[in-house]
Design a protein around this motif. Sequence first.
Motif, mmCIF file in Angstrom:
data_model
loop_
_atom_site.group_PDB
_atom_site.id
_atom_site.type_symbol
_atom_site.label_atom_id
_atom_site.label_comp_id
_atom_site.label_asym_id
_atom_site.label_seq_id
_atom_site.Cartn_x
_atom_site.Cartn_y
_atom_site.Cartn_z
ATOM 1 N N ARG A 1 0.832 -1.213 0.000
ATOM 2 C CA ARG A 1 0.000 0.000 0.000
ATOM 3 C C ARG A 1 0.862 1.257 0.000
ATOM 4 O O ARG A 1 0.505 2.255 -0.626
ATOM 5 C CB ARG A 1 -0.963 -0.025 1.190
ATOM 6 N N VAL A 2 1.977 1.226 0.705
ATOM 7 C CA VAL A 2 2.904 2.366 0.670
ATOM 8 C C VAL A 2 3.368 2.602 -0.763
ATOM 9 O O VAL A 2 3.396 3.745 -1.253
ATOM 10 C CB VAL A 2 4.120 2.115 1.589
ATOM 11 N N ALA A 3 3.730 1.533 -1.462
ATOM 12 C CA ALA A 3 4.193 1.665 -2.845
ATOM 13 C C ALA A 3 3.091 2.200 -3.752
ATOM 14 O O ALA A 3 3.336 3.081 -4.598
ATOM 15 C CB ALA A 3 4.683 0.306 -3.355
ATOM 16 N N ALA A 4 1.862 1.696 -3.578
ATOM 17 C CA ALA A 4 0.747 2.137 -4.424
ATOM 18 C C ALA A 4 0.395 3.595 -4.172
ATOM 19 O O ALA A 4 0.115 4.354 -5.110
ATOM 20 C CB ALA A 4 -0.476 1.251 -4.168
ATOM 21 N N ILE A 5 0.419 4.007 -2.907
ATOM 22 C CA ILE A 5 0.130 5.405 -2.574
ATOM 23 C C ILE A 5 1.201 6.313 -3.164
ATOM 24 O O ILE A 5 0.900 7.371 -3.738
ATOM 25 C CB ILE A 5 0.037 5.599 -1.047
ATOM 26 N N SER A 6 2.457 5.925 -3.040
ATOM 27 C CA SER A 6 3.556 6.736 -3.573
ATOM 28 C C SER A 6 3.415 6.918 -5.075
ATOM 29 O O SER A 6 3.641 8.013 -5.616
ATOM 30 C CB SER A 6 4.896 6.076 -3.238
ATOM 31 N N GLU A 7 3.015 5.853 -5.767
ATOM 32 C CA GLU A 7 2.828 5.932 -7.218
ATOM 33 C C GLU A 7 1.672 6.864 -7.571
ATOM 34 O O GLU A 7 1.774 7.685 -8.486
ATOM 35 C CB GLU A 7 2.565 4.529 -7.777
ATOM 36 N N ALA A 8 0.568 6.749 -6.828
ATOM 37 C CA ALA A 8 -0.595 7.600 -7.099
ATOM 38 C C ALA A 8 -0.299 9.061 -6.808
ATOM 39 O O ALA A 8 -0.729 9.956 -7.548
ATOM 40 C CB ALA A 8 -1.788 7.125 -6.258
ATOM 41 N N ILE A 9 0.431 9.310 -5.728
ATOM 42 C CA ILE A 9 0.819 10.682 -5.402
ATOM 43 C C ILE A 9 1.706 11.260 -6.498
ATOM 44 O O ILE A 9 1.612 12.430 -6.863
ATOM 45 C CB ILE A 9 1.544 10.732 -4.039
ATOM 46 N N GLY A 10 2.588 10.423 -7.045
ATOM 47 C CA GLY A 10 3.444 10.871 -8.139
ATOM 48 C C GLY A 10 2.637 11.332 -9.329
ATOM 49 O O GLY A 10 2.970 12.339 -9.968
ATOM 50 N N ARG A 11 1.540 10.619 -9.617
ATOM 51 C CA ARG A 11 0.689 11.023 -10.746
ATOM 52 C C ARG A 11 -0.008 12.347 -10.458
ATOM 53 O O ARG A 11 -0.141 13.200 -11.337
ATOM 54 C CB ARG A 11 -0.356 9.933 -11.022
ATOM 55 N N LEU A 12 -0.467 12.533 -9.215
ATOM 56 C CA LEU A 12 -1.130 13.794 -8.865
ATOM 57 C C LEU A 12 -0.160 14.969 -8.911
ATOM 58 O O LEU A 12 -0.536 16.094 -9.230
ATOM 59 C CB LEU A 12 -1.741 13.701 -7.460
ATOM 60 N N THR A 13 1.105 14.705 -8.596
ATOM 61 C CA THR A 13 2.095 15.774 -8.520
ATOM 62 C C THR A 13 2.352 16.427 -9.875
ATOM 63 O O THR A 13 2.804 17.574 -9.939
ATOM 64 C CB THR A 13 3.421 15.226 -7.944
ATOM 65 N N VAL A 14 2.045 15.724 -10.956
ATOM 66 C CA VAL A 14 2.338 16.281 -12.277
ATOM 67 C C VAL A 14 1.297 17.296 -12.733
ATOM 68 O O VAL A 14 1.351 17.783 -13.856
ATOM 69 C CB VAL A 14 2.466 15.165 -13.341
ATOM 70 N N LEU A 15 0.335 17.604 -11.872
ATOM 71 C CA LEU A 15 -0.657 18.623 -12.233
ATOM 72 C C LEU A 15 0.037 19.932 -12.619
ATOM 73 O O LEU A 15 0.857 20.455 -11.880
ATOM 74 C CB LEU A 15 -1.599 18.904 -11.048
ATOM 75 N N THR A 16 -0.314 20.447 -13.773
ATOM 76 C CA THR A 16 0.311 21.689 -14.226
ATOM 77 C C THR A 16 -0.663 22.854 -14.260
ATOM 78 O O THR A 16 -0.259 24.002 -14.322
ATOM 79 C CB THR A 16 0.912 21.502 -15.637
ATOM 80 N N VAL B 1 -8.908 12.357 3.322
ATOM 81 C CA VAL B 1 -8.954 10.999 3.857
ATOM 82 C C VAL B 1 -10.114 10.850 4.828
ATOM 83 O O VAL B 1 -10.754 9.789 4.918
ATOM 84 C CB VAL B 1 -7.616 10.653 4.547
ATOM 85 N N GLU B 2 -10.412 11.931 5.569
ATOM 86 C CA GLU B 2 -11.464 11.863 6.588
ATOM 87 C C GLU B 2 -12.823 11.478 6.006
ATOM 88 O O GLU B 2 -13.633 10.859 6.685
ATOM 89 C CB GLU B 2 -11.582 13.204 7.316
ATOM 90 N N SER B 3 -13.079 11.865 4.743
ATOM 91 C CA SER B 3 -14.354 11.514 4.125
ATOM 92 C C SER B 3 -14.520 10.008 4.024
ATOM 93 O O SER B 3 -15.593 9.461 4.297
ATOM 94 C CB SER B 3 -14.449 12.141 2.726
ATOM 95 N N LEU B 4 -13.442 9.323 3.640
ATOM 96 C CA LEU B 4 -13.508 7.868 3.536
ATOM 97 C C LEU B 4 -13.565 7.217 4.919
ATOM 98 O O LEU B 4 -14.251 6.211 5.110
ATOM 99 C CB LEU B 4 -12.310 7.338 2.751
ATOM 100 N N MET C 1 -7.325 3.592 3.359
ATOM 101 C CA MET C 1 -8.106 4.817 3.226
ATOM 102 C C MET C 1 -7.344 5.862 2.409
ATOM 103 O O MET C 1 -7.903 6.532 1.538
ATOM 104 C CB MET C 1 -8.435 5.393 4.618
ATOM 105 N N ILE C 2 -6.050 6.001 2.689
ATOM 106 C CA ILE C 2 -5.233 6.985 1.977
ATOM 107 C C ILE C 2 -5.140 6.622 0.500
ATOM 108 O O ILE C 2 -5.301 7.481 -0.383
ATOM 109 C CB ILE C 2 -3.823 7.083 2.599
ATOM 110 N N LEU C 3 -4.897 5.347 0.214
ATOM 111 C CA LEU C 3 -4.783 4.908 -1.180
ATOM 112 C C LEU C 3 -6.092 5.153 -1.934
ATOM 113 O O LEU C 3 -6.080 5.686 -3.057
ATOM 114 C CB LEU C 3 -4.413 3.422 -1.229
ATOM 115 N N ASP C 4 -7.210 4.780 -1.323
ATOM 116 C CA ASP C 4 -8.505 4.986 -1.985
ATOM 117 C C ASP C 4 -8.772 6.470 -2.217
ATOM 118 O O ASP C 4 -9.333 6.856 -3.247
ATOM 119 C CB ASP C 4 -9.636 4.390 -1.141
ATOM 120 N N THR C 5 -8.370 7.304 -1.265
ATOM 121 C CA THR C 5 -8.596 8.747 -1.398
ATOM 122 C C THR C 5 -7.707 9.348 -2.480
ATOM 123 O O THR C 5 -8.169 10.138 -3.308
ATOM 124 C CB THR C 5 -8.330 9.465 -0.064
#
Length: 344
Positions: free
Chosen positions: A16-31, A208-211, A242-246
Amino acid sequence: MKYQPPYTITPEILNRVAAISEAIGRLTVLTDQARALRLRRINRIRTIRGSLAIEGNTLSEAQITAILEGKRVIAPPREVHEVKNALAAYDQFDTWKPSSEKDLLEAHRILMSGLIDETGLYRHGGVGVMAGQEVIHMAPPADRVPQLMGDLFGWLAATDAHPLIASSVFHYEFEFIHPFADGNGRMGRLWQSLILARRNPLFVDIPVESLIFEHQAEYYQAIQESTQKTNSAPFIAFMLRMILDTVTSSTPEVAPEVTPEVRLLSVLAGEMTRQQLKEALGLKDDEHFRKAYLLPALDAGLIEMTIPDKPRSSKQKYRLTDKGRQVMARHGGGKLATDSRHGL
């Protein structure tokens, strides 16, 4: 020997740590900065709503949005006060350090101001963790709280655990100690967000609190299971899920739903004057309406003037453009404005 919270790193936690890190990486590319800011706004509202809802607050996202905009909301005064405190706390979020006990006490003072007598102070009496009407955990005696919290902060400052894991461990240990007379749940969730935000600013407003609110029974069950096992691994695994789903659902496409310009579109019927639009939105301040609603909608090409050559004409009105109609079609026509007014 320095304090070491008992927890086990399982394969599930590592994945889950790996999956969250990957998802965060995708969000970080927002321009698109404007869209990112709108996303931050809606997610902050969802964060506050979720965290307070877990504690029994009934205010909706629409009502919290109205409070954020300085509008009057008809709701229980205590619940409105809780929202205002939460908004004030998140305004100070960037100034706090996760390893500072002084900052934690200050955050509690702001978050619970006017709600309890002992704000910014550790409790002086016994407390328990409740799940509905059931006591699932009796916290340590009050006279042990300062030492336990000191040990926990000492561990947090020294640990080399990944922030996703360290923040979850801190959250669980915090709830186990239950250091305050009230507000422990919202403080634990706030501080986990703070620890994560120092890893990546995107975590500031990932709701995260919503989930957690949607999985509230599992939240308490994870706390109880970790306590029974004297090992916070069940709670860590739950929080990471919860973090990964969010993170995987926090996309910019949801942001326009609560932006002022979209709310303006939802009340615009045919051709309307500035005054008619302002009244339809329930706004009184002309300058706020112009800067927050009218100009953004014009700049985005969502509305247009009926007399473009004379922008200051007393007969000036506004109407939807093709682009504005397309946006409203994606949002279900005028439903958004109707829901917002009903929620207030």
